[in-house]
Design a protein around this motif. Structure first.
Motif, PDB file in Angstrom:
ATOM      1  N   ALA A  12       0.815  -1.207   0.000  1.00  0.00           N
ATOM      2  CA  ALA A  12       0.000   0.000   0.000  1.00  0.00           C
ATOM      3  C   ALA A  12       0.852   1.262   0.000  1.00  0.00           C
ATOM      4  O   ALA A  12       0.523   2.253  -0.633  1.00  0.00           O
ATOM      5  N   ALA A  13       1.966   1.216   0.701  1.00  0.00           N
ATOM      6  CA  ALA A  13       2.770   2.424   0.873  1.00  0.00           C
ATOM      7  C   ALA A  13       4.087   2.384   0.121  1.00  0.00           C
ATOM      8  O   ALA A  13       4.823   3.348   0.121  1.00  0.00           O
ATOM      9  N   GLY A  14       4.395   1.288  -0.536  1.00  0.00           N
ATOM     10  CA  GLY A  14       5.645   1.176  -1.251  1.00  0.00           C
ATOM     11  C   GLY A  14       6.741   0.640  -0.357  1.00  0.00           C
ATOM     12  O   GLY A  14       6.485   0.227   0.766  1.00  0.00           O
ATOM     13  N   PRO A  15       7.983   0.652  -0.841  1.00  0.00           N
ATOM     14  CA  PRO A  15       9.090   0.094  -0.052  1.00  0.00           C
ATOM     15  C   PRO A  15       9.281   0.852   1.253  1.00  0.00           C
ATOM     16  O   PRO A  15       9.150   2.068   1.310  1.00  0.00           O
ATOM     17  N   LEU A  16       9.596   0.122   2.299  1.00  0.00           N
ATOM     18  CA  LEU A  16       9.875   0.748   3.582  1.00  0.00           C
ATOM     19  C   LEU A  16      11.316   1.245   3.607  1.00  0.00           C
ATOM     20  O   LEU A  16      12.200   0.676   2.980  1.00  0.00           O
ATOM     21  N   MET A  17      11.534   2.284   4.368  1.00  0.00           N
ATOM     22  CA  MET A  17      12.850   2.907   4.457  1.00  0.00           C
ATOM     23  C   MET A  17      13.884   1.931   5.028  1.00  0.00           C
ATOM     24  O   MET A  17      13.602   1.242   6.006  1.00  0.00           O
ATOM     25  N   PRO A  18      15.068   1.846   4.430  1.00  0.00           N
ATOM     26  CA  PRO A  18      16.115   0.962   4.987  1.00  0.00           C
ATOM     27  C   PRO A  18      16.464   1.378   6.416  1.00  0.00           C
ATOM     28  O   PRO A  18      16.443   2.545   6.753  1.00  0.00           O
ATOM     29  N   PHE A  19      16.777   0.395   7.230  1.00  0.00           N
ATOM     30  CA  PHE A  19      17.071   0.621   8.643  1.00  0.00           C
ATOM     31  C   PHE A  19      18.524   0.240   8.907  1.00  0.00           C
ATOM     32  O   PHE A  19      18.892  -0.909   8.747  1.00  0.00           O
ATOM     33  N   ASP A  20      19.334   1.207   9.303  1.00  0.00           N
ATOM     34  CA  ASP A  20      20.749   0.961   9.576  1.00  0.00           C
ATOM     35  C   ASP A  20      21.019   1.009  11.078  1.00  0.00           C
ATOM     36  O   ASP A  20      20.699   2.001  11.733  1.00  0.00           O
ATOM     37  N   PHE A  21      21.605  -0.079  11.595  1.00  0.00           N
ATOM     38  CA  PHE A  21      22.018  -0.106  12.991  1.00  0.00           C
ATOM     39  C   PHE A  21      23.422   0.477  13.128  1.00  0.00           C
ATOM     40  O   PHE A  21      24.191   0.494  12.163  1.00  0.00           O
ATOM     41  N   PRO A  22      23.806   0.909  14.336  1.00  0.00           N
ATOM     42  CA  PRO A  22      25.190   1.343  14.569  1.00  0.00           C
ATOM     43  C   PRO A  22      26.167   0.194  14.327  1.00  0.00           C
ATOM     44  O   PRO A  22      25.794  -0.984  14.393  1.00  0.00           O
ATOM     45  N   ALA A  23      27.415   0.547  14.080  1.00  0.00           N
ATOM     46  CA  ALA A  23      28.428  -0.453  13.741  1.00  0.00           C
ATOM     47  C   ALA A  23      28.616  -1.499  14.834  1.00  0.00           C
ATOM     48  O   ALA A  23      28.900  -2.661  14.544  1.00  0.00           O
ATOM     49  N   ILE A  24      28.406  -1.107  16.101  1.00  0.00           N
ATOM     50  CA  ILE A  24      28.626  -2.037  17.200  1.00  0.00           C
ATOM     51  C   ILE A  24      27.704  -3.247  17.088  1.00  0.00           C
ATOM     52  O   ILE A  24      28.047  -4.355  17.516  1.00  0.00           O
ATOM     53  N   TYR A  25      26.535  -3.051  16.492  1.00  0.00           N
ATOM     54  CA  TYR A  25      25.596  -4.173  16.331  1.00  0.00           C
ATOM     55  C   TYR A  25      26.185  -5.230  15.401  1.00  0.00           C
ATOM     56  O   TYR A  25      26.147  -6.428  15.698  1.00  0.00           O
ATOM     57  N   LYS A  26      26.734  -4.793  14.283  1.00  0.00           N
ATOM     58  CA  LYS A  26      27.321  -5.746  13.337  1.00  0.00           C
ATOM     59  C   LYS A  26      28.584  -6.387  13.925  1.00  0.00           C
ATOM     60  O   LYS A  26      28.814  -7.586  13.737  1.00  0.00           O
ATOM     61  N   LEU A  27      29.386  -5.602  14.625  1.00  0.00           N
ATOM     62  CA  LEU A  27      30.592  -6.159  15.226  1.00  0.00           C
ATOM     63  C   LEU A  27      30.247  -7.251  16.236  1.00  0.00           C
ATOM     64  O   LEU A  27      30.875  -8.321  16.251  1.00  0.00           O
ATOM     65  N   ALA A  28      29.250  -6.995  17.075  1.00  0.00           N
ATOM     66  CA  ALA A  28      28.838  -7.992  18.068  1.00  0.00           C
ATOM     67  C   ALA A  28      28.223  -9.212  17.388  1.00  0.00           C
ATOM     68  O   ALA A  28      28.475 -10.350  17.780  1.00  0.00           O
ATOM     69  N   GLY A  29      27.414  -8.979  16.346  1.00  0.00           N
ATOM     70  CA  GLY A  29      26.815 -10.086  15.612  1.00  0.00           C
ATOM     71  C   GLY A  29      27.850 -10.944  14.913  1.00  0.00           C
ATOM     72  O   GLY A  29      27.754 -12.181  14.902  1.00  0.00           O
ATOM     73  N   ASP A  30      28.846 -10.294  14.325  1.00  0.00           N
ATOM     74  CA  ASP A  30      29.921 -11.036  13.658  1.00  0.00           C
ATOM     75  C   ASP A  30      30.720 -11.858  14.657  1.00  0.00           C
ATOM     76  O   ASP A  30      31.118 -12.994  14.377  1.00  0.00           O
ATOM     77  N   LEU A  31      30.969 -11.286  15.839  1.00  0.00           N
ATOM     78  CA  LEU A  31      31.694 -12.019  16.888  1.00  0.00           C
ATOM     79  C   LEU A  31      30.905 -13.258  17.297  1.00  0.00           C
ATOM     80  O   LEU A  31      31.469 -14.357  17.429  1.00  0.00           O
ATOM     81  N   ALA A  32      29.597 -13.083  17.494  1.00  0.00           N
ATOM     82  CA  ALA A  32      28.754 -14.213  17.894  1.00  0.00           C
ATOM     83  C   ALA A  32      28.747 -15.294  16.822  1.00  0.00           C
ATOM     84  O   ALA A  32      28.876 -16.489  17.124  1.00  0.00           O
ATOM     85  N   ALA A  33      28.601 -14.893  15.558  1.00  0.00           N
ATOM     86  CA  ALA A  33      28.528 -15.863  14.462  1.00  0.00           C
ATOM     87  C   ALA A  33      29.841 -16.627  14.296  1.00  0.00           C
ATOM     88  O   ALA A  33      29.845 -17.853  14.137  1.00  0.00           O
ATOM     89  N   SER A  34      30.972 -15.906  14.338  1.00  0.00           N
ATOM     90  CA  SER A  34      32.265 -16.567  14.160  1.00  0.00           C
ATOM     91  C   SER A  34      32.583 -17.482  15.346  1.00  0.00           C
ATOM     92  O   SER A  34      33.131 -18.579  15.162  1.00  0.00           O
ATOM     93  N   SER A  35      32.221 -17.054  16.553  1.00  0.00           N
ATOM     94  CA  SER A  35      32.477 -17.880  17.742  1.00  0.00           C
ATOM     95  C   SER A  35      31.597 -19.123  17.740  1.00  0.00           C
ATOM     96  O   SER A  35      32.052 -20.218  18.105  1.00  0.00           O
ATOM     97  N   GLN A  36      30.357 -18.964  17.337  1.00  0.00           N
ATOM     98  CA  GLN A  36      29.458 -20.118  17.236  1.00  0.00           C
ATOM     99  C   GLN A  36      29.983 -21.127  16.236  1.00  0.00           C
ATOM    100  O   GLN A  36      30.011 -22.339  16.495  1.00  0.00           O
ATOM    101  N   SER A  37      30.422 -20.623  15.078  1.00  0.00           N
ATOM    102  CA  SER A  37      30.961 -21.499  14.044  1.00  0.00           C
ATOM    103  C   SER A  37      32.201 -22.238  14.540  1.00  0.00           C
ATOM    104  O   SER A  37      32.356 -23.452  14.318  1.00  0.00           O
ATOM    105  N   ARG A  38      33.093 -21.530  15.251  1.00  0.00           N
ATOM    106  CA  ARG A  38      34.309 -22.159  15.772  1.00  0.00           C
ATOM    107  C   ARG A  38      33.978 -23.215  16.819  1.00  0.00           C
ATOM    108  O   ARG A  38      34.584 -24.293  16.853  1.00  0.00           O
TER     109      ARG A  38
END
Length: 305
Positions: A12-38
């Motif tokens: 109805a309203a078209g594409p929603l605006m992209p949502f960008d989190f602060p860099a710390i979110y990606k850094l913490a997520g990457d740490l969790a993903a790499s540690s889980q994989s290891r």
């Protein structure tokens, strides 16, 4: 550096605006993903080496090289276990995920003008409060701060897209929160619940098959005692590994937990139509975020239990 949620489309309203989190979110997520994989790689290596050792224990050869190789396999298995105990990748996984989720829920509260980042005529006031809030979260998780690359700057302030979402009107923010937060979380939990149910069934079938094979071979051993090859050590190692893997992954427990959380989110979602003011929307967002945080807190508690 910023990290975006999936961009979804409202017909109805078209594409929603992209949502960008602060860099710390990606850094913490990457740490969790790499540690889980290891963590899981080390466990797989350990189980694989133990199964290999059980195969070698059947004594296919009497040569010194064969026995030396058997000793090497046991040594490698011990090395994997000791390294896993020393490195503790599962702790970095849990702590990284906890940090990422804390940042995530704070970002959503900020963008939706929920307490403690309620509406103000001067956006610099809630923006400063958000910056201090994230700094507090980061300080409380300082025990994993050294895991982040020093070459990557950590932006503790709200991103431009977060401010843009925050400045939109109540109706737009309600739609945005419904589509990109509530429905996205509901779909994630339903998908994960389905995945864990399937995985639980599959590993249950594999485990039952190994037990059944052990019983059949035992019966043949009774009938043909002298001339029957009986690889019981291998079957014991396989069964033990399967049981251990299923316990570590907690398929049944996660399937039940995710299903209940998805159901709770569905109930919360139905309340959004009752929201008609900034105050009631703030209460609604905080109630929703508490539900998301509660499930994650319980998940972390289960991992450390």
């Amino acid at each position: 550096m910023e990290f975006s949620v999936h961009n979804r489309c409202n017909k109805a309203a078209g594409p929603l605006m992209p949502f960008d989190f602060p860099a710390i979110y990606k850094l913490a997520g990457d740490l969790a993903a790499s540690s889980q994989s290891r963590y899981f790689r080390l466990l797989k290596a350990e189980y694989g080496l133990l199964i290999t050792a059980s195969v070698l224990s059947l004594g296919f050869s009497t040569s010194k090289v064969y026995f030396l190789f058997s000793v090497l396999v046991f040594f490698l298995s011990l090395a994997c276990m000791l390294f896993r105990m020393w490195d503790k990748p599962e702790q970095d996984w849990y702590k990284g995920r906890a940090l990422a989720e804390s940042v995530k829920t704070s970002c959503w509260r900020y963008c939706m003008r929920a307490e403690p980042f309620f509406h103000s005529s001067d956006i610099s006031i809630p923006r400063e409060g958000f910056r201090e809030h994230l700094l507090g979260i980061f300080r409380s998780n300082r025990n994993i701060g050294h895991k982040f690359s020093p070459s990557i700057g950590v932006d503790h302030a709200a991103t431009g897209s977060m401010d843009s979402v925050r400045l939109s009107d109540l109706h737009a923010r309600k739609n945005y929160y419904l589509k990109l937060r509530i429905e996205d979380q509901e779909e994630w939990y339903l998908r994960k619940a389905k995945h864990n149910r399937r995985a639980s069934f599959a590993w249950g079938v594999i485990g039952a098959s190994v037990y059944a094979l052990a019983i059949i071979l035992s019966m043949f051993k009774l009938a043909f005692y002298e001339n029957f090859f009986y690889p019981m050590p291998v079957l014991v190692a396989l069964a033990t590994s399967i049981v251990g893997w299923a316990q570590i992954k907690k398929f049944n427990e996660l399937a039940s937990s995710y299903t209940l959380t998805a159901y709770e989110i569905g109930l919360i979602k139905n309340k959004i139509n009752e929201v008609e003011s900034e105050e009631s929307f703030s209460d609604f967002v905080n109630e929703s975020e508490q539900a998301f945080s509660r499930e994650h807190t319980q998940w972390v508690a289960r991992q450390f239990s």
